[in-house]
Design an enzyme around this catalytic site. Structure first.
Site, short mmCIF file in Angstrom:
data_model
loop_
_atom_site.label_atom_id
_atom_site.label_comp_id
_atom_site.label_asym_id
_atom_site.label_seq_id
_atom_site.Cartn_x
_atom_site.Cartn_y
_atom_site.Cartn_z
N GLY A 100 46.86 64.40 76.28
CA GLY A 100 45.20 64.89 76.01
C GLY A 100 44.93 63.95 74.86
N CYS A 122 27.65 81.26 58.86
CA CYS A 122 27.92 82.28 58.09
C CYS A 122 29.48 82.90 58.05
CB CYS A 122 26.84 83.55 58.59
SG CYS A 122 25.38 83.10 58.21
N1 LLP Z 1 49.53 69.88 79.32
C1 LLP Z 1 49.39 71.41 79.09
C2 LLP Z 1 49.95 72.08 80.12
C3 LLP Z 1 48.78 71.73 77.96
O1 LLP Z 1 48.45 73.05 77.59
C4 LLP Z 1 48.09 70.86 77.19
C5 LLP Z 1 47.31 71.17 76.05
C6 LLP Z 1 48.16 69.32 77.38
C7 LLP Z 1 48.94 69.11 78.39
C8 LLP Z 1 47.99 68.44 76.37
O2 LLP Z 1 48.23 68.45 75.20
P1 LLP Z 1 47.87 67.40 74.05
O3 LLP Z 1 48.56 66.12 74.59
O4 LLP Z 1 46.55 67.32 74.10
O5 LLP Z 1 48.49 67.55 72.74
N2 LLP Z 1 43.32 72.90 70.46
C9 LLP Z 1 44.45 72.28 70.09
C10 LLP Z 1 45.26 71.74 71.10
C11 LLP Z 1 45.63 72.97 72.28
C12 LLP Z 1 46.49 72.12 73.38
C13 LLP Z 1 46.58 73.03 74.44
N3 LLP Z 1 47.31 72.58 75.55
C14 LLP Z 1 44.05 71.52 69.09
O6 LLP Z 1 42.97 71.06 68.77
O7 LLP Z 1 45.07 70.96 68.41
#
Ligand code: LLP
Length: 854
Positions: free
Chosen positions: A737, A805
């Site tokens: 992602g 806040c």
């Molecule tokens: N696949 C699964 C099963 C996942 O749970 C996730 C992310 C991805 C792929 C993609 O991960 P990425 O390539 O984006 O690292 N909100 C957090 C990140 C949470 C990711 C949750 N799962 C942040 O802002 O760093």
């Protein structure tokens, strides 16, 4: 200027010294050169001393004479009378043996010849090259100080010098000439006393003594590395050059492991406030490390992390009474009796644990056994070894604890035997098993940077990475980002219309997509849409041939409405309600289960279907504890221990496990990680039989700080291909992602107000955690730029805050920015991933509309 053994061993090195000294002379300063013996010479002299037969000693001396003659021949110089005399003296000493001098005094005198010879040779070379150089006998200037508890050995072979500034000496030398050369490592007893040696760190310490005595403008230590680094580069290739340190920090770093400077050489300089500069002889253009008095207000930062191995812990349990008076005195008395110096101490009511550092102690099993026997008379003793002490160094350590949460989380899966916080507030030390430390250190270093605890964004303090300076690292993978340059005017115009605003740059999304498409080992790439669900981004990635990974019916519907029927869709819910699964099974998605429960309780739903199974491989990784999705502390995935139960249930319901899935966390920069996951899934798949594809998740990180190294996609491919060669029968899938979208997005905001409070200066902007929650949630570091003031000097240290806040409504701490004014446009970078999608209507403030640039 001090030069070590390898720096004085060859003609080119001496030519280099000549140039460096000349360049200093050109600055109008007088120079005193301090030299070590030619490399290998001190050892050769020690061997000579160890020979009992005069014949062998004379032979050894002849070898040493030969080495100096050979270098002279290289230099094309006749044998200078002074050098000839010293060589003859050495031969006499070899022939006579200790005689009336006594063994230790003779040894000291013989070994002193290494430096006496190299400096005589150097004086001749520099003078011949046109720099009139005075040879100075260090023993005329450096007088050993008598110390308590000294014996004959320490008095002669490990002396210390009282080096208070001596203006008379400085004036005398100034009258005598402009360039001097003298010896490191040697001094004299008071009066017309004997020659003594300075022991460990000798030549550097000599340079410091001279620096202090003469109250020099500075001491320069010329060596083969540019200075002190944030970690040992052999363990952490991304270690950064430390360009500025104060004496205490440098001392702490030197004492806890850095080899470049002996800790002893700093204390003489502290009182006279003489700065010390470490420079690389081969790369004089590099800034080096400047150590001096603490200057002004600085960003509070961890400066270095080090690991000392071979640490022994002694745990002592009081067998007598609780809080027994005198217990500490009894046990420490034993350490004193055995001549062992204690380093770290941890104490409880009935237990005291201390560490013994091998560099301070002569530790062998006999010494330990003897200590343990004596200690056991007063307490229960346990020896824990081998351990390693991992130390974080930085001034004001205690005020940084809040920044260390994700770093400390790394210790979660380890056995920590002792934690010690130094009383001078300069270090924090963890004692762990020695075996874990090599892999732990690079991870901790990376986490310190990503958590904002090591402020490598401060370019005055932190210099280049070691692998960029000395290795083959290529930082070019991180080119300029899209919002620097021509796009700026466009962004300013967009901000003038309205803020807050998210702006996405589609060409950057495509560029990242194309980078990933270079992964030849991967059969199918999916975009994890949770990172950013903007339709234009989904559309662009569909055009690039990506499938999509969704975690809710909402995401599946959003994507389905935008892409055509043939585009692969994965559905990876976690703790979702029954109806989500029932619904998904009516659609074309590939469904992933990650628990026994759905199969146990709703097994009929899945009858006859093919599914993928998400496994928990027992560990998590990522930029913050809260984004690690493995191990029992995380709710994701089926533990491998439950795999057999799952397969039985699947079998009972006629369900086929077609895919295995694992995603261990987010923001990972080490390509090796996915190779490990791939290998583990493949070997588990072999046990199952029905599996045809392996999904190794996403988690591909993007570096947050401008000079951090990007994930090396070619290296990742190489790792994956290796595994693929072993398991060609499985298709390989991935689902990143962040990697695709993070750099494509920026958040624009405008300055609202400013406020000074204590030492802090707050810069308010018109949005905060309602638009971007990552800094609050994960201590995430996002680059912040004042777009309205490009090119202006960054001179004000700001806390950049929003209008929400909540005290935690902080977008960036301690940011050095140009002085701002109301209405300035502030850009918060790298907000294309997990930005708008995690925004909230909190306080009913607008979180920013989204604009797409193509
Ligand atoms: N696949 C699964 C099963 C996942 O749970 C996730 C992310 C991805 C792929 C993609 O991960 P990425 O390539 O984006 O690292 N909100 C957090 C990140 C949470 C990711 C949750 N799962 C942040 O802002 O760093």
């Amino acid at each position: 200027m001090k030069f070590g053994g390898t720096s004085v061993a060859t003609l080119p090195r001496w030519q280099n010294i000549q140039e460096l000294v000349s360049s200093r002379r050109a600055e109008g300063v007088r120079v005193l050169v301090v030299v070590s013996a030619l490399s290998g010479m001190t050892d050769a002299l020690k061997h000579l001393c160890a020979e009992t037969e005069a014949g062998k000693r004379i032979e050894a001396a002849a070898g040493i004479v030969e080495r100096h003659h050979a270098l002279l021949a290289q230099m094309d110089l006749p044998l200078p009378a002074a050098l000839e005399r010293r060589l003859a003296d050495l031969c006499d000493l070899a022939a006579s043996g200790p005689g009336s001098l006594g063994e230790l005094a003779w040894q000291a005198l013989v070994q002193a010849h290494g430096e006496l010879l190299s400096s005589a040779l150097g004086a001749a070379f520099l003078t011949a090259g046109g720099l009139r150089t005075e040879w100075l006998d260090a023993r005329e200037c450096l007088t050993a100080a008598p110390l308590p508890n000294q014996n004959e050995r320490t008095r002669l072979l490990s002396a210390m010098v009282d080096s208070r500034p001596d203006p008379v000496l400085a004036a005398t030398l100034a009258a005598r000439g402009d360039v001097f050369i003298t010896q490191g490592f040697i001094a004299r007893e008071p009066g017309q006393g004997r020659t003594v040696l300075l022991g460990r760190g000798g030549s550097d310490t000599s340079a410091s003594y001279f620096g202090a005595l003469l109250k020099a403008a500075r001491v320069e230590i010329w060596t083969d590395v540019a200075g002190m680094f944030t970690a040992n580069p052999r363990q952490v290739a991304g270690a950064r050059l430390l360009q500025r340190l104060d004496y205490e920090e440098a001392q702490e770093i030197a004492s806890t492991g850095a080899k470049v400077l002996h800790p002893r050489c700093l204390s003489p300089l502290r009182e006279p406030r003489v700065p010390l500069l470490i420079k690389d002889t081969n790369r004089p253009e590099l800034e080096g490390t400047l150590i001096g008095p603490q200057v002004g207000e600085q960003v509070v930062s961890v400066k270095a992390i080090s690991a000392r191995k071979n640490i022994t812990l002694i745990s002592m349990e009081s067998v007598g009474m609780w809080q027994q008076v005198g217990f500490l005195s009894d046990v420490f008395d034993q350490f004193k009796r055995h001549g062992l110096s204690v380093d770290l101490i941890g104490s409880a009511e009935t237990n005291v644990t201390v560490s013994l550092d091998p560099t301070e102690n002569l530790l062998d099993s006999d010494a330990l056994a003897a200590l343990a026997t004596d200690l056991s008379k007063v307490c229960r003793v346990k020896v824990i070894a081998p351990c390693a002490a991992v130390t974080l160094v930085g001034r004001g350590m205690r005020s940084m604890l809040h920044n260390l949460s994700s770093v400390l989380a790394e210790f979660d899966q380890l056995r920590v035997h002792l934690i010690s916080q130094s009383s001078n507030n300069l270090n924090l030390t963890f004692v762990v098993d020695e075996g874990v430390v090599d892999s732990l250190l690079p991870r901790l270093h990376e986490l310190l940077i990503s958590a904002g605890a090591m402020r490598t964004d401060d370019a005055a303090m932190f210099g280049p990475r070691w692998d960029v300076l000395y290795g083959s690292a290529d930082t070019s993978t991180r080119g300029p980002v899209w919002w620097q340059g021509p796009a700026r005017a466009r962004l300013l115009a967009l901000a003038a219309e309205q803020t807050p605003r998210y702006v996405y740059h589609l060409p950057t999304v495509r560029e990242q997509a194309r980078r990933l498409k270079r992964l030849s080992a991967v059969d199918r790439l999916h975009y994890a849409v949770k990172a950013n669900t903007h339709p234009a981004i989904i559309g662009a990635l569909a055009e690039e041939g990506f499938g999509f990974e969704c975690v809710s019916p909402g995401e599946v519907r959003a994507v389905s409405g935008l892409v055509d029927e043939t585009v692969p869709l994965l559905f990876t819910p976690n703790f979702a309600p029954r109806e989500d699964y029932a619904w998904a099974l009516q659609t074309r998605v590939t469904l992933t289960l990650d628990a026994l429960y759905p199969m146990e309780h709703w097994g009929e739903l899945f009858r006859g279907r093919e599914i993928a199974l998400r496994l928990d491989l027992g560990r998590g990784l990522g930029h913050h504890e809260k984004v690690r999705t493995g191990g029992s502390g995380s709710k994701f995935g089926l533990p491998v221990a439950q795999l057999d139960s799952f397969l039985k249930l699947a079998d009972a319901h006629g369900v086929t496990v077609r895919g295995l899935h694992a995603h261990l966390g987010s923001g990972i920069l080490d390509p090796g990680h996915w190779g490990e996951v791939y290998g583990q899934l493949a070997s588990l798949a072999e046990r199952i039989g029905s599996v045809s594809y392996l999904d190794i998740g996403g988690g591909l990180g993007v570096p947050a700080h401008p000079d951090e190294m990007a994930l090396d996609i070619d290296a990742l491919d190489a790792v994956l291909r290796q595994v693929k060669a072993v398991y060609p029968q499985y298709q390989l899938w991935m689902e990143p992602g962040r990697y695709l979208v993070a750099d494509s997005g920026v958040l624009l905001a405008k300055v609202t107000q400013q406020k000074g409070k204590g030492a802090l200066r707050y810069l308010g902007v018109d949005t905060g955690m309602n638009s971007l929650i990552r800094p609050m949630l994960y201590d995430a570091w996002h680059e912040i730029v004042n777009l309205s003031r490009e090119g202006e000097v960054a001179e004000t240290l700001y806390q950049v805050v929003g209008p929400i806040c909540e005290t935690g409504d902080v977008l960036g701490q301690d940011r050095l920015l140009p002085s701002a004014e109301e209405g300035d446009v502030i850009l918060i970078a790298q907000t294309g991933a997990y930005g708008k999608v995690m925004a909230s209507p909190y306080n009913l403030r607008d979180s920013g509309e989204e604009v797409v640039l193509d």
